[in-house]
Scaffold this active site. Structure first.
Site, PDB file in Angstrom:
ATOM      1  N   GLU A 251       0.802  -1.081  -0.028  1.00 41.85           N
ATOM      2  CA  GLU A 251      -0.119  -0.176  -0.103  1.00 41.85           C
ATOM      3  C   GLU A 251       0.516   0.750  -0.274  1.00 41.85           C
ATOM      4  OE1 GLU A 251      -2.939   0.550   2.887  1.00 41.85           O
ATOM      5  OE2 GLU A 251      -3.809   2.053   1.977  1.00 41.85           O
TER       6      GLU A 251
ATOM      7  N   GLU B  58     -11.841  -3.670   3.101  1.00 40.49           N
ATOM      8  CA  GLU B  58     -12.481  -3.622   4.552  1.00 40.49           C
ATOM      9  C   GLU B  58     -13.532  -2.278   4.267  1.00 40.49           C
ATOM     10  OE1 GLU B  58      -9.819  -0.901   7.757  1.00 40.49           O
ATOM     11  OE2 GLU B  58      -8.414  -3.040   6.962  1.00 40.49           O
TER      12      GLU B  58
END
Ligand code: AHR
Length: 655
Positions: A41, A383
């Protein structure tokens, strides 16, 4: 002490593994060949200023106050007029190099000083110190490039130099404008001395007017010498993990801070000057120079399957900082926009896998990769809060991908925790529409990992498989790493239902972190590998595709010790992993009778030390794995040291 074969026989599908010689192992269980990989990320300056090898900060003059209040298009640049020169500088937007790259600098060079008392270059220009200094190595080549537009009649000469902090020139080159349109100019610089905090100086040395944009400097030596490539040393430690897949570009970066901040892959391909730069959800700037092409190419370069994660058409539930009041900030794309959005998702698959004759496959080919990338996985959502808005949009995207590209494995999402409302609702959706793989996330204590080793033993083998996409145990001490190692043996044991797993976050730049516990810390010069890295690396580089539950025996009642045995069917190597989270050495018994020709000398790697030991920039080698040879036989015992991971790799000739 009671020794038994210790893994759940009930869940073990007994699979006969036929070898070339017809040798058959009867207790091997087929497990995922993609079990351990990377989560990348762009958090903690992992991309710009990190893995992406660009040395200039704010190269396109696109920094702005939405990222950090004091930032503006001229941040990290200094206006300079050496030699008693003078002029003007402005940031303009009227005729940009590309509409998606709106800001550029205009230099109005009114006078180039020619005072005899001045030594050194005179001119009007700019200095950039990179990301807290530019690291250059003696004898290495650095590739400079810039977009320039001559705004006055005569050509303008440009001097380009690398300088130390005292202004001494370490390497120098030049170019001269030849167009009144935007044009790319390049030069190469080879310093004869190295420096860890050099600056790049670009000086117009002719009077006139000049526009500049995308001022770039790359080391020639990137990973695999790719242009627009990766920082070689950082890329190498990732490659050393031999990851089976790499997920990118996040994390929360994917769904973004509000709808306008979602990561849209099409903004990140094509020539770098045409890419849409944007605010990073983690509070800094993304050039998108490390974009989808570079991610896919990097995956190929390190032998990892690409796992791009796309937004599920909703933004982060914590948008605007609403995490502090309970995560109420999710915004959803209007349904009227979903047709186009779904097409954007489908276009990615065509871009990655389509023939060069297809619209998007042609763009991949134009970028230099005519062969398909072999995309197999696509993640939808990260998520997200499982709201009705999410559910509707996720199903629309999922159904469209399934219909158009049934060969693609979609990875769904079940919130940020190992249980709870989003987790249950996410799993309900997965079960209802039959999502093939589900992405679970949990950051928790080492003790949680020790006491939850049996989590996946009872997962339904006929439902979705699991991608444990983000996990870590709240710390970078050896005890954290070993607790994760204990858990990873359970992931291998359950490799028939756990398809993939990746520790998170991966990279973190010293003094620029937004997340405390990370796998690899770095600054511009040094890389500090955590004990957690070594555990991940030892598991990842020693993966197998068959699991054997009857090879290692230990005290079944002691949850502080764990073990696994896998075989890699390509090499036939048998790999034993034995982990001890306890305070004393513990015995394990190994029985290799089921294997035909065991080589008596095997390779052993041990990671051990004080439970609280950690690696720091001052002492980066406090905890490192140690390799040695070990004698093995059909039956032998091994004493696992306190707080340790041992990997024994045994050659096994089945022919
Ligand atoms: O890994 C850091 C963050 O943790 C990720 O961006 C997010 O998915 C999770 O909450």
């Amino acid at each position: 002490m009671l020794f038994t074969g210790f893994f759940l026989q009930a869940q073990t599908r007994k699979v006969a593994v036929a070898k070339k010689s017809n040798e058959v192992y009867t207790l091997g269980k087929k497990i995922s060949p993609d079990l351990f990989g990377l989560f990348f990320e762009d958090i903690n300056y992992s991309a710009d200023g990190g893995l992406y090898a660009e040395l200039i900060q704010n190269r396109s003059f696109e920094y702005n106050p939405t990222e950090q209040r004091e930032w503006n298009p001229f941040s990290f640049w200094e206006y300079i007029t050496p030699g008693f020169s003078y002029g003007k500088i402005s940031v303009e937007t009227t005729t940009p190099v590309h509409p998606d790259n709106p800001h550029y600098v205009v230099l109005d060079i009114e006078h180039v000083g020619n005072e005899t008392k001045h030594t050194g270059k005179s001119g009007v220009g700019l200095r950039n110190s990179g990301f807290e200094g530019i690291v250059i190595k003696a004898g290495d080549k650095y590739n400079f490039s810039v977009f320039a537009r001559q705004l006055s009649k005569e050509p303008i000469s440009i001097s380009i130099s690398l300088q130390n902090r005292k202004g001494q020139i370490l390497a120098e080159s030049s170019c001269t404008t030849s167009s009144k349109e935007w044009k790319n100019y390049s030069a190469s610089l080879t310093p004869t001395v190295g420096n860890d905090s050099a600056t790049l100086v670009v000086l117009a040395t002719t009077e006139g007017k000049l526009a500049l944009d995308v001022v770039s400097l790359f080391p020639e030596k990137t990973f695999k010498n790719r242009t627009n490539g990766m920082r070689a040393d950082l890329a190498q430690v990732l490659a050393d993990m031999k990851p089976r897949f790499m997920r990118f570009p996040g994390g929360c970066l994917v769904h973004g801070d509000g709808l306008g901040n979602m990561y849209r892959w099409k903004n990140t391909i094509g020539s770098v000057e045409t890419r849409k730069e944007q605010r990073n959800i983690w509070g800094y700037h993304q050039t998108t120079g490390l974009g989808y092409f570079e991610y896919f190419q990097f995956c190929e370069d390190i032998g990892a399957r690409p796992l791009p994660v796309l937004p599920a058409a909703v933004s982060c539930q914590n948008s605007g900082g609403t995490w502090s009041i309970g995560g109420t900030g999710q915004k959803a794309l209007p349904i009227a926009e979903m047709k186009d959005y779904i097409q954007e998702v489908l276009d990615l698959i065509e871009w990655a896998n389509g023939p060069v004759t297809s619209t998007w496959g042609a763009k991949r080919a134009a970028a230099g990769h005519p062969a398909p990338f072999g995309l197999q996985y696509v993640g939808i959502g990260n998520e997200d809060k499982i709201t009705p808005e999410f559910e509707e949009r996720f199903k629309m995207i999922f159904n469209a991908v399934k219909a158009e590209y049934p060969e693609i494995t979609v990875v769904g999402t079940v919130g940020p925790s190992p249980d709870g409302e989003d987790f249950s609702k996410g799993w309900d959706i997965a079960n209802e529409v039959k999502v093939p793989v589900i992405d679970e996330h949990y950051y928790t204590s080492p003790e949680w990992f020790i006491s939850n080793q049996s989590r996946y033993d009872t997962y339904n083998r006929n439902a979705a498989q699991v991608y444990l996409g983000e996990y870590a145990s709240w710390g970078n001490k050896l005890r954290n790493a070993i607790a994760e190692g204990v858990y990873m043996t359970a992931l291998e044991r359950n490799g028939d239902v756990v398809r993939m797993a990746s520790y998170a976050p991966l990279l973190a730049k010293k003094n620029f972190t937004q997340w405390k516990t990370d796998l690899i810390f770095f600054d511009n010069v040094t890389i500090c590998l955590t004990p957690n890295y070594y555990v991940q690396q030892l598991f990842s580089a020693n993966q197998g595709d068959f699991y054997f539950d009857n090879v290692i025996s230990k005290n079944e009642k002691d949850s502080s010790i764990a073990a696994s045995c896998v075989m890699d069917s390509k090499s036939n190597d048998i790999i034993l992993k034995m982990v001890n989270f306890g305070k004393e050495s513990k015995i394990m018994k190994i029985n290799l009778s089921g294997f035909k020709n065991i080589f008596p000398i095997a390779e052993k790697t041990v990671l051990t030390g004080n439970a609280d030991a950690e690696n720091t920039f001052d002492k980066p080698l406090s905890v490192v794995p140690v390799k040695s040879k070990i004698k093995v036989s059909r039956k032998f015992e091994y004493a696992t040291p306190a707080m340790s991971l041992t990997v024994i790799r045994i050659k096994n000739n089945q022919n």
